[in-house]
Design an enzyme around this catalytic site. Structure first.
Site, mmCIF file in Angstrom:
data_model
loop_
_atom_site.group_PDB
_atom_site.id
_atom_site.type_symbol
_atom_site.label_atom_id
_atom_site.label_comp_id
_atom_site.label_asym_id
_atom_site.label_seq_id
_atom_site.Cartn_x
_atom_site.Cartn_y
_atom_site.Cartn_z
ATOM 1 N N SER A 133 -41.960 28.914 -5.217
ATOM 2 C CA SER A 133 -40.986 27.962 -4.797
ATOM 3 C C SER A 133 -39.776 28.299 -5.870
ATOM 4 O O SER A 133 -40.317 28.131 -6.947
ATOM 5 C CB SER A 133 -41.354 26.537 -4.272
ATOM 6 O OG SER A 133 -40.286 25.639 -4.210
ATOM 7 N N TYR A 146 -46.299 19.977 -7.800
ATOM 8 C CA TYR A 146 -45.731 20.787 -6.873
ATOM 9 C C TYR A 146 -45.291 22.169 -7.691
ATOM 10 O O TYR A 146 -45.624 23.221 -7.303
ATOM 11 C CB TYR A 146 -44.913 20.511 -5.951
ATOM 12 C CG TYR A 146 -44.200 21.283 -4.795
ATOM 13 C CD1 TYR A 146 -45.092 21.868 -3.774
ATOM 14 C CD2 TYR A 146 -43.082 22.011 -4.831
ATOM 15 C CE1 TYR A 146 -44.841 22.579 -2.822
ATOM 16 C CE2 TYR A 146 -42.696 22.933 -3.972
ATOM 17 C CZ TYR A 146 -43.578 23.408 -2.977
ATOM 18 O OH TYR A 146 -43.075 24.214 -1.913
#
Length: 238
Positions: A133, A146
């Protein structure tokens, strides 16, 4: 960008039931034999895709893939694309440990677990593509768990590339910027600000990640390994 020359090659894809994974499955079913594994089967399966259910954090996903391949008398695959993951956002200092442990379990440990079980099936000269990401590089507040889980995937991929290089298997990473899918609906309020940071000022769509993945799987990418490609419209420029 090189186009894939694959013809009926075996591709194992995780997370192909929704979002980016579904867009990949829709494209790669033309020219590839696609086995898509996710925790649950899709409500609207795509024609030409072999769907199996399993959890990447344990042995069920890998076993389901192996059973599907065996049912077609296939003993190896050309490529593995690992797209499955979960979101996990919120202030870290007040986050329940179970929440960040779940994010790390599914995103990082799930990646390592599934790849360890399935990578032996990849043919010499094959391809592995993992998904991280762009959050890793922006590291906004409220994304500690995350970002950590997705940063771990990048480090893991670089080491794995070194290990599998002797078999001419490439290992690369696609790092998407913000794209509003079922996984990221909670972040939709911030999309306008995110678009403002991009060189290409439009929302991302799941199809934006098909071409970069196809490049990593292509014959022309045989000398590209251990790399991370950020696909975010130029929000991160490096």
């Amino acid at each position: 960008m090189a186009e894939t020359q694959a013809t009926d090659r075996e591709l194992v894809l995780t997370g192909g039931s929704a979002g980016i994974g579904e867009a990949l499955a829709a494209d790669f079913r033309n020219g590839w034999t696609v086995t898509s594994v996710s925790r649950s089967l899709p409500k609207n399966p795509l024609d030409g895709v072999n769907y199996v259910a399993g959890d990447v954090s344990d042995e069920t996903a890998a076993n389901a893939v192996k059973e599907s391949l065996a049912s077609r008398s296939s003993e190896s695959i050309h490529s593995l694309v690992h797209c499955a993951g979960v979101a996990g956002f919120g202030p870290f200092m007040s986050m329940d440990k179970k929440d960040w442990e779940r994010t790390l379990l599914l995103n990082l440990h799930g990646t390592m677990n599934f790849v360890q079980d399935v990578a032996p099936l990849v043919q010499d000269g094959g391809r592995i593509v993992l998904f991280s990401s762009g959050t890793v590089f922006k590291a906004p507040a409220g994304a500690a768990a995350y970002a950590a889980s997705k940063a771990g995937i990048i480090g893991f991929s670089r080491s794995l590339a070194a290990e599998l290089g002797e078999r001419n298997i490439t290992v690369n990473v696609v790092a998407p910027g913000l794209v509003i899918t079922a996984l990221a609906t909670d972040l939709a309020a911030g999309e306008e600000k995110n678009i403002a940071t991009r060189a290409i000022k439009r929302p991302a769509v799941v199809e934006d990640f098909v071409g970069p993945t196809k490049f990593f799987l292509s014959e022309g990418a045989g000398f590209v390994t251990g790399q991370t490609l950020v696909v975010d419209g130029g929000s991160i420029r490096r």
